[in-house]
Write a protein that holds these residues in place. Structure first.
Motif, mmCIF file in Angstrom:
data_model
loop_
_atom_site.group_PDB
_atom_site.id
_atom_site.type_symbol
_atom_site.label_atom_id
_atom_site.label_comp_id
_atom_site.label_asym_id
_atom_site.label_seq_id
_atom_site.Cartn_x
_atom_site.Cartn_y
_atom_site.Cartn_z
ATOM 1 N N ILE A 1 13.493 -103.788 54.364
ATOM 2 C CA ILE A 1 14.504 -102.970 55.028
ATOM 3 C C ILE A 1 14.745 -101.752 54.149
ATOM 4 N N ASP A 2 14.875 -100.595 54.798
ATOM 5 C CA ASP A 2 15.112 -99.338 54.084
ATOM 6 C C ASP A 2 16.611 -99.051 54.085
ATOM 7 N N LEU A 3 17.217 -99.124 52.910
ATOM 8 C CA LEU A 3 18.666 -98.914 52.793
ATOM 9 C C LEU A 3 18.996 -97.639 52.010
ATOM 10 N N LYS A 4 18.022 -96.714 51.929
ATOM 11 C CA LYS A 4 18.250 -95.496 51.138
ATOM 12 C C LYS A 4 19.390 -94.649 51.717
ATOM 13 N N ASP B 1 21.967 -95.702 52.919
ATOM 14 C CA ASP B 1 23.224 -96.381 52.562
ATOM 15 C C ASP B 1 23.479 -96.342 51.057
ATOM 16 N N GLY B 2 22.680 -95.531 50.350
ATOM 17 C CA GLY B 2 22.869 -95.393 48.910
ATOM 18 C C GLY B 2 22.179 -96.466 48.098
ATOM 19 N N ASN C 1 25.909 -106.902 48.336
ATOM 20 C CA ASN C 1 25.976 -105.629 49.075
ATOM 21 C C ASN C 1 24.878 -105.564 50.122
ATOM 22 N N VAL C 2 23.668 -105.941 49.699
ATOM 23 C CA VAL C 2 22.507 -105.904 50.599
ATOM 24 C C VAL C 2 22.665 -106.929 51.718
ATOM 25 N N LEU C 3 23.039 -108.157 51.365
ATOM 26 C CA LEU C 3 23.177 -109.227 52.363
ATOM 27 C C LEU C 3 24.165 -108.835 53.459
ATOM 28 N N PHE C 4 25.349 -108.379 53.061
ATOM 29 C CA PHE C 4 26.381 -108.050 54.046
ATOM 30 C C PHE C 4 25.963 -106.850 54.899
ATOM 31 N N ILE D 1 22.856 -105.918 55.668
ATOM 32 C CA ILE D 1 21.818 -106.331 56.618
ATOM 33 C C ILE D 1 22.441 -107.035 57.816
ATOM 34 N N LEU D 2 23.381 -107.940 57.553
ATOM 35 C CA LEU D 2 24.017 -108.681 58.657
ATOM 36 C C LEU D 2 24.770 -107.743 59.593
#
Length: 594
Positions: free
Chosen positions: A310-313, A315-316, A364-367, A369-370
């Motif tokens: 997953i690309d979270l860039k 989202d910082g 941070n990542v888990l929440f 993604i959900l």
């Protein structure tokens, strides 16, 4: 919590601004706070926001609003204005009435059910070693937060996700197979978790020796770590476990059973419990369906090696792996599945994960993604992150020399409590079993209070000796105050039928004590909303300190008038009950005698 007098102050302050200055002020612009100790009063209204309506100085504005409030609120005895602060002094009759009609009731500080459900997940041990000092802080935080939320009106589920599979578990299993010679907790006299931990250490020792031998043959350290025969054998055992090999699973169940029995003893001594256990061996395959769902929705993407990310860039953050190329899970995979499993099973409104701050990024990542997957319940997820616990060097030695074993620490605390209590001569008239119980609850009270009085996010230095100080900011000081009050009540022949007289005038220390007792519901509310037992812990200390001031300044048993004696006995009884209540929410027992 906004109580009745605060509601009146807000209501009539709005009315004052409307009638005096022909303007409306919203509730959020009316700031109420406790009066600073150096000034007279109990509640303060900040007048700066009203000057734009009055076109006058903050002092004059405060004077005019104070003059308006005085005849409208009978509970106000007087007021004073310091710069832009209107300090309100409430009458003795108000405080005495608050005490007799509210504080003396056993339900004071209890909230009605709020119709919401919360899960608090804590402990999360690995089944390859005993619990340690870090686990103690985790367990105490989780348990006390759960108890505080329960008191605040939540339906609470206490959960424990046990890490009972993986290469670390196989290390202990393999070492026992090789060097155990059939040793059991019964044959060795060791608690099961300590026995398994012993073999984890033996594995690590053998592994390091093999790495050194391979490096001596010319291998790089990284290559030696991968090629050491003992680690390759452990990896093979993990593969056999995942393939359902009967012998491996039989050994796994045997050794895990030893560990669980050991954990239960530790949990019992620590005074924590759980409503629901989850096991990673049951949940590690969960989440793969969610990964497919995320691919279908375009939340995830697949790379050329077949791995899923997953690309979270935006989202910082960065890109995060959610499934390996060979289709096996990573931690985030199973955590996604477990989060879904927990919600499907309990349908809670909020879910709190009590985990150390080294996992801040993971949660941070888990929440995130959900939320991106559209899980509405993800808004209720919260990571209660806490800091590490350090010990002064040389104070205690752990069994393994690297971390402080929970059982060792608890035993040490009880022994220190025994030594300190006997030095002070606080065991007169107690039987040997009563003394043993007293040493245990003082030792555990010292440990728990020291760890809980600090805000969870802060790293802390735990000094066992400092924590058992009957005069300091400690659990034993609060416990001793409770025992002192019980002694006063016994000497005063107090009972539920002791008359509670009406008082119109109070001494300063009586008034200050009642005021602090009246804060109890608000402290529970703040502790619940902020998931912070520290607020409640520090309140209990302030209350004990205030009672001791009252005890030294006022004559209780030799009061000049019987009615004053009875009032002060009731005041003592209410203080003891709220100290006991508050400390119990922290998981700390208070003695009747010491």
């Amino acid at each position: 919590m906004i109580n009745a007098i605060q509601q009146q102050l807000i209501k009539y302050t709005k009315q004052a601004v409307r009638e005096l200055y022909h303007s409306d002020v919203p509730d959020h612009q009316i700031t109420l706070q406790e009066t600073r100790k150096e000034f007279e009063g109990q509640l303060t209204i900040v007048t700066f926001p009203f000057t734009r309506f009055s076109k006058k100085t903050p002092e004059l504005t405060g004077q005019e609003i104070g003059n308006y409030l005085l005849p409208h609120i009978p509970a106000i005895a007087s007021f004073n204005v310091i710069k832009g602060f209107l300090n309100i002094s409430l009458s003795d009759a108000y405080w005495a009435d608050l005490f007799t009609t509210a504080i003396t009731k056993k339900s004071f500080g209890t909230f009605s059910p709020n119709g919401r459900k919360v899960m608090v997940e804590y402990s999360s041990p690995n089944t390859n070693k005993p619990l340690h000092l870090g686990h103690i802080r985790n367990n105490l935080l989780g348990y006390s937060v759960a108890e505080i939320l329960k008191r605040y009106g939540y339906e609470v589920v206490k959960a424990n996700l046990v890490n009972d599979r993986g290469i670390h578990i196989c290390k202990s299993m393999l070492a026992w197979q090789r060097w155990g010679s059939g040793e059991t907790p019964e044959s060795s006299g060791l608690k099961g978790d300590h026995l398994v931990g012993k073999y984890y250490v033996l594995f690590d020792k053998a592994y390091k020796q093999e790495i050194d031998a391979l490096r001596a043959q010319g291998m790089t350290e990284e290559e030696a770590k991968k090629q050491a025969p003992v680690i390759r054998e452990a990896q093979q055992m993990l593969q056999q476990w995942e393939a359902g090999d009967e012998q491996v699973i039989k050994l796994w169940k045997l050794m895990n059973g030893w560990v669980y029995a050991g954990f239960e003893q530790t949990y019992g001594q620590l005074g924590v419990n759980f409503d629901k256990y989850y096991y990673e061996s049951d949940t590690y395959l969960l989440g793969k369906d969610i990964i497919q769902e995320g691919l279908d929705k375009g939340v995830f993407f697949r790379k050329e090696d077949n791995s899923v990310w997953i690309d979270l860039k935006e989202d910082g953050l960065d890109e995060k792996l959610v499934l390996r190329g060979d289709g096996t899970s990573v931690y985030i995979t199973q955590d996604l599945g477990t989060a879904q499993l927990k919600f499907d099973e309990f349908g809670m409104d909020e879910s709190i994960y009590v985990v150390g701050n080294e996992q801040d990024y993971h949660f941070n990542v888990l929440f995130l993604i959900l939320k991106k997957l559209g899980r509405s319940w993800a808004e209720g997820l919260f990571h209660l992150s806490y800091g590490m616990v350090d010990l002064p060097s040389g104070k205690m030695k752990s069994r393994e020399g690297t971390v402080v074993d929970a059982d060792d620490l608890m035993d040490e605390m009880t022994e220190t409590a025994k030594k300190r209590t006997e030095e002070l001569g606080k065991t007169e008239g107690l039987s040997d079993p009563e003394k043993a119980h007293l040493y245990h609850i003082i030792g555990m009270g010292a440990l728990k209070y020291f760890l809980l009085k600090v805000e969870p996010k802060k790293r802390l230095l735990f000094d066992p000796n400092e924590s058992i100080d009957f005069q300091g900011h400690t659990g034993p000081f609060i416990q001793y105050t409770h025992a002192r009050i019980q002694s006063v009540l016994t000497k005063g022949s107090f009972s539920e039928s002791t008359p509670l007289p009406v008082r119109d005038e109070l001494t300063d220390s009586e008034r200050d004590l009642i005021r602090l007792l009246g804060d109890f519901p608000a402290v529970i509310e703040a502790s619940a909303k902020e998931f912070s037992p520290a607020q409640l812990a520090n309140y209990c200390f302030e209350l004990a300190k205030q009672y001791n001031k009252f005890y030294h300044e006022e004559s209780i048993l030799k009061a000049a008038v019987e009615s004053i004696k009875n009032f002060r006995l009731h005041l003592s009884k209410a203080t003891a009950r709220i100290i006991s209540d508050g400390m119990n929410l922290l998981g700390i027992e208070v003695p009747e005698r010491m």
